[in-house]
Design an enzyme around this catalytic site. Structure first.
Site, PDB file in Angstrom:
ATOM      1  N   ASP A 133      -6.182 -24.086  -2.621  1.00 54.08           N
ATOM      2  CA  ASP A 133      -6.784 -25.353  -2.194  1.00 54.08           C
ATOM      3  C   ASP A 133      -7.024 -25.323  -0.685  1.00 54.08           C
ATOM      4  OD1 ASP A 133      -7.498 -27.980  -1.694  1.00 54.08           O
ATOM      5  OD2 ASP A 133      -5.970 -28.819  -3.015  1.00 54.08           O
TER       6      ASP A 133
ATOM      7  N   HIS B  45      -9.126 -26.634  -5.110  1.00 51.95           N
ATOM      8  CA  HIS B  45      -8.855 -28.062  -5.047  1.00 51.95           C
ATOM      9  C   HIS B  45      -9.169 -28.795  -6.351  1.00 51.95           C
ATOM     10  CE1 HIS B  45      -8.175 -31.884  -3.089  1.00 51.95           C
ATOM     11  NE2 HIS B  45      -9.408 -32.305  -3.327  1.00 51.95           N
TER      12      HIS B  45
ATOM     13  N   SER C  67      -6.624 -35.755  -5.424  1.00 55.11           N
ATOM     14  CA  SER C  67      -7.115 -35.710  -4.051  1.00 55.11           C
ATOM     15  C   SER C  67      -6.813 -37.022  -3.324  1.00 55.11           C
ATOM     16  CB  SER C  67      -8.604 -35.372  -4.049  1.00 55.11           C
ATOM     17  OG  SER C  67      -9.072 -35.096  -2.752  1.00 55.11           O
TER      18      SER C  67
END
Length: 423
Positions: free
Chosen positions: A334, A364, A288
């Site tokens: 995601d 995600h 991320s």
């Protein structure tokens, strides 16, 4: 007179036949490009040792302004060395030696001079070894030693032994742990980042370092699954915690750089279990915002030679200038950092890098501990870092070639695969 002419003709014919039937000399191969390299010092982060073997005559290694200094390339296996090419920047060595070694400790000199004038030098040598070193004893200027390129040519380069790592197989790469025993070490005083736990091979030898960076609100737990897997395949892995849980991607990139700096320093310092374990090569992976941080580190710090951003997020990132090998791992569902929004545009903009893009099912969190297919993810990451940080071509078929195709063509496993093979 007739007899002499006949004799000369016979000798000439014999020489012609010998010349015609003689086997041509084998062409020397460039053995050093992209291989792990270490140096006695660097002037700054913009002139790392790795720049001398990257094949780019626009980047360079430079040392601090003192004597002596050295630069050593690890060819990965013992080779016969026939030629060394030095492309000096203005700061050259007046006196230096070219040396070879089988173990990186005992050195044999194959060329020596005290009257070098710099420029581009092609040195014919006769030696063998896994390690080749430029050892400078007197600078030609008031500055340090500076090389655009350090090129070693020869033959007999074998598959890099990888510190006793056996030939990889699909089964061994998909197992939770690799062939090497590992241990952990807690960094006592993290500098420039929040916390650090290092997982490293206990076997003797030196290895590339890899920094793991979590995402927004994340901790070391985010990528805890990956640290022992990588370390057991021959890497020194520092799993870091951030300064704050909300640090943005640029801050995480700086913390990756700081963690890499401290990891190398620990490898150079006596009295800790990492002493002598680092070979000077660095890579990074992150999730991320940590993946965005990986991209920032690849953009800004030339010591990082490969990166694996997973579900990467960086809303303002421009990474078209990244030239190091990069593996984007993204998640099909995601809603936070879909590959079409971030990773794929970055992939397409990086025209000078070797690249791999794999999208897999999941949201995600798919690259995090406890999510996704860790057997496959681990196999790909171990193979990618082994190829690009250790120049171990035994791992290439799992990313390019028949061993890859079973994964690439399985739509239940991979929803999008793109690469720059062959590599």
């Amino acid at each position: 007179m007739t007899a002499l002419i006949a004799l000369a003709t016979t000798i000439g014919l014999a020489l012609t036949l010998l010349t015609a039937t003689a086997a041509p000399a084998a062409a020397a191969d460039l053995l050093s490009q992209g291989k792990p390299v270490t140096s006695s010092s660097t002037e700054n982060t913009a002139t790392p040792a790795s720049a001398a073997v990257d094949g780019n005559t626009g980047t360079r290694w430079s040392s601090t302004f003192s004597d002596p200094q050295w630069l050593t390339v690890d060819l990965g296996a013992t080779a016969t060395i026939s030629q060394v090419v030095l492309r000096w920047e203005a700061a050259y060595a007046r006196s230096f030696r070219i040396q070879t070694s089988d173990n990186g400790t005992a050195w044999t000199t194959v060329h020596s001079t005290t009257t070098s004038t710099g420029g581009e030098q092609t040195l014919d040598v006769n030696g063998s070894g896994r390690y080749v070193r430029l050892y400078g004893t007197q600078r030609g200027t008031a500055y340090g030693y500076s090389l655009w390129e350090f090129q070693v040519y020869g033959s007999g380069e074998g598959t890099p032994p990888g510190n006793g790592i056996p030939d990889p197989t699909t089964a061994s790469l998909e197992a939770a742990y690799g062939p090497l025993t590992t241990a952990t070490y807690t960094v006592p005083s993290p500098s420039g980042y929040g916390s650090g736990t290092v997982t490293y091979p206990t076997a003797s030898g030196s290895y590339p370092g890899i920094v793991l960076m979590p995402g927004y609100q994340g901790t070391q737990q985010n990528l805890q699954w990956l640290a022992p897997r990588l370390a057991s395949w021959g890497f020194v892995v520092i799993n870091v915690g951030t300064n704050t849980l909300t640090d943005d991607p640029e801050s995480r990139g700086r913390q990756i750089t700081a963690a890499g700096t401290q990891l190398l320093a620990l490898g150079d310092a006596p009295g800790n279990p990492l002493s002598g374990k680092l070979n000077g090569t660095l890579g990074a992976t992150g999730h991320s915002m940590g993946g965005g941080g990986v991209m920032a580190a690849l953009r800004d710090d030339s010591r990082f030679r490969a990166g694996v951003p997973t579900a990467p997020y960086h809303p303002n990132g421009n990474f078209s200038g990244v030239t190091e090998p990069t593996f984007f791992l993204t998640c099909q569902s995601d809603s936070v950092a879909h590959g079409n929004t971030y990773a794929m545009p970055w992939y397409n903009s990086m025209s000078q890098a070797e690249k791999l893009y794999i999208e897999v099912p999941g949201d995600h969190l798919c690259p995090m501990t406890g999510y996704g297919d860790k057997a496959k993810q681990g196999k790909w990451m171990v193979s990618f870092f082994s190829l690009w940080l250790r120049a171990d071509t035994r791992f290439s078929p799992f990313l390019c070639g028949p061993a890859r195709d079973a994964d690439k063509n399985d739509t239940s496993l991979v929803t999008h695969w793109k690469d720059t093979c062959q590599f």
